[in-house]
Scaffold this motif. Structure first.
Motif, mmCIF file in Angstrom:
data_model
loop_
_atom_site.group_PDB
_atom_site.id
_atom_site.type_symbol
_atom_site.label_atom_id
_atom_site.label_comp_id
_atom_site.label_asym_id
_atom_site.label_seq_id
_atom_site.Cartn_x
_atom_site.Cartn_y
_atom_site.Cartn_z
ATOM 1 N N UNK A 199 0.801 -1.227 0.000
ATOM 2 C CA UNK A 199 0.000 0.000 0.000
ATOM 3 C C UNK A 199 0.840 1.287 0.000
ATOM 4 N N UNK A 200 1.972 1.349 0.712
ATOM 5 C CA UNK A 200 2.760 2.589 0.645
ATOM 6 C C UNK A 200 3.265 2.893 -0.770
ATOM 7 N N UNK A 201 3.604 1.850 -1.531
ATOM 8 C CA UNK A 201 4.090 2.081 -2.893
ATOM 9 C C UNK A 201 2.987 2.628 -3.781
ATOM 10 N N UNK A 202 1.756 2.134 -3.585
ATOM 11 C CA UNK A 202 0.636 2.588 -4.403
ATOM 12 C C UNK A 202 0.163 3.974 -3.997
ATOM 13 N N UNK A 203 0.248 4.269 -2.702
ATOM 14 C CA UNK A 203 -0.075 5.623 -2.242
ATOM 15 C C UNK A 203 0.940 6.624 -2.792
ATOM 16 N N UNK A 204 2.202 6.205 -2.833
ATOM 17 C CA UNK A 204 3.255 7.072 -3.384
ATOM 18 C C UNK A 204 2.995 7.369 -4.858
ATOM 19 N N UNK A 205 2.547 6.370 -5.608
ATOM 20 C CA UNK A 205 2.231 6.579 -7.025
ATOM 21 C C UNK A 205 1.095 7.569 -7.202
ATOM 22 N N UNK A 206 0.114 7.478 -6.324
ATOM 23 C CA UNK A 206 -1.032 8.390 -6.411
ATOM 24 C C UNK A 206 -0.581 9.838 -6.225
ATOM 25 N N UNK A 207 0.276 10.077 -5.236
ATOM 26 C CA UNK A 207 0.728 11.441 -4.987
ATOM 27 C C UNK A 207 1.718 11.917 -6.057
#
Length: 341
Positions: A199-207
């Motif tokens: 989840x942190x990697x996907x949240x980083x992509x979103x931002x």
């Protein structure tokens, strides 16, 4: 005018005003984005040898695009290339190129883009889709440091390096109406037990994409973030081999989407000009609720989603957390036993 007539008139007025607001917002979204013209364009897809990437490449080929797929495994890549060629709208004119590269390595990812341009007869990518990704779900305390690093390297840095180099090439080759797409996940919108490495990697992509939405617009390049739910892919089957029971309950494994349908959702969202694209209405509610001050897809619709999210998201959290009560208790007891040895 009696009470009922007054109520109906007020309701009709409010509904009409809302629909007009929705129509204006939808028009503004499409107007803000360059038209999606796939035929004859060079579409570059990482993670294109299987799953979402391959099915997306099929749709692009059917639309008449020249497609480059990138992945690490040469054998799977060549097999996917043959399948994609079978979807070409004009096999005589279209080019389907396969390039083996590890996009998590910045140098390899850069070389792959330049090789793709050469193989596509000098045509720079107009549409770039960063679909490569991985996860191995398990509890946080079970991961090794290198597991976190590898997933971040592939999911986040693989997309970042690809898009940065692609944007430079679009500007250099004066590509008009270019677009870049990162593939995040609904797991990038909310924390899910079992996905602490993912989840942190996907949240980083979103931002990252939200930042690029504003910054790349300077050069006429649009940025989209795709936030799908579960997809029935080989990667999803791999996830299920290690996925904790509590994650299965929250994730809803039985509701995984068909990858072709999911890829079509992505293209439909791009055509509508949505900055953040989801694959279902529940994802839209969570997306809008978590949007903050980021760009809206359709302000009228997002306002409705936020209103629903205030009530539905906390309720959903309570229900699934209650459903997972026995799993949480069993894991806590087991973990204490392991750590006490």
């Amino acid at each position: 005018m009696d009470g009922w007539s007054s109520c109906l008139t007020t309701t009709a007025t409010v509904a009409g005003a809302y629909l007009a607001w929705y129509a204006v917002c939808a028009w503004q979204c499409r107007r803000a984005m360059p038209a999606l013209r796939l035929r004859g364009s060079h579409c570059y897809v990482t993670g294109g040898s299987a799953g979402l990437g391959e099915h997306l490449a099929n749709l692009l080929a059917e639309a008449g695009a020249n497609v480059t797929i990138v992945a690490r495994n040469q054998d799977r890549l060549l097999a996917a290339q043959k399948r994609i060629q079978g979807h070409c709208a004009d096999p005589e004119q279209q080019r389907i190129v396969a390039i083996s590269a590890d996009v998590a390595n910045a140098a390899e990812g850069t070389r792959a883009l330049h090789r793709a341009i050469k193989a596509q007869q000098g045509q720079a990518p107009k549409y770039v889709f960063a679909c490569a990704g991985l996860t191995t779900p398990r509890f946080f305390l079970e991961y090794r440091p290198q597991d976190f690093e590898q997933t971040m390297q592939v999911n986040y840095f693989g997309a970042l390096h690809t898009i940065q180099e692609a944007a430079k090439l679009m500007i250099q080759h004066e590509v008009k109406g270019g677009r870049v797409v990162t593939v995040s996940s609904q797991a990038g919108l909310l924390g899910i037990p079992g996905y602490s490495e993912y989840t942190p990697t996907k949240a980083a992509l979103r931002m990252l994409t939200e930042t690029l939405y504003y910054e790349l617009a300077i050069y006429g390049i649009a940025a989209h973030c795709f936030l799908p739910a579960n997809i029935r892919t080989p990667g999803f089957e791999h996830e299920n081999q290690t996925k904790p029971e509590i994650t299965r309950i929250i994730d809803g494994d039985d509701e995984a989407m068909d990858p072709r349908d999911c890829a079509q959702c992505m293209l439909d969202g791009m055509a509508k000009g949505y900055p953040n694209i989801t694959s279902d209405w529940l994802g839209d509610i969570v997306r809008a609720t978590c949007r903050g001050v980021g760009p809206a897809n359709n302000m009228a619709l997002d306002t409705l989603f936020v209103f629903l999210g205030w009530f539905l998201v906390p309720l959903w959290r309570v229900i699934v957390w209650w459903q997972a009560k026995s799993c949480r208790q069993a894991e806590a007891a087991q973990r204490k036993q392991v750590l006490s040895q």
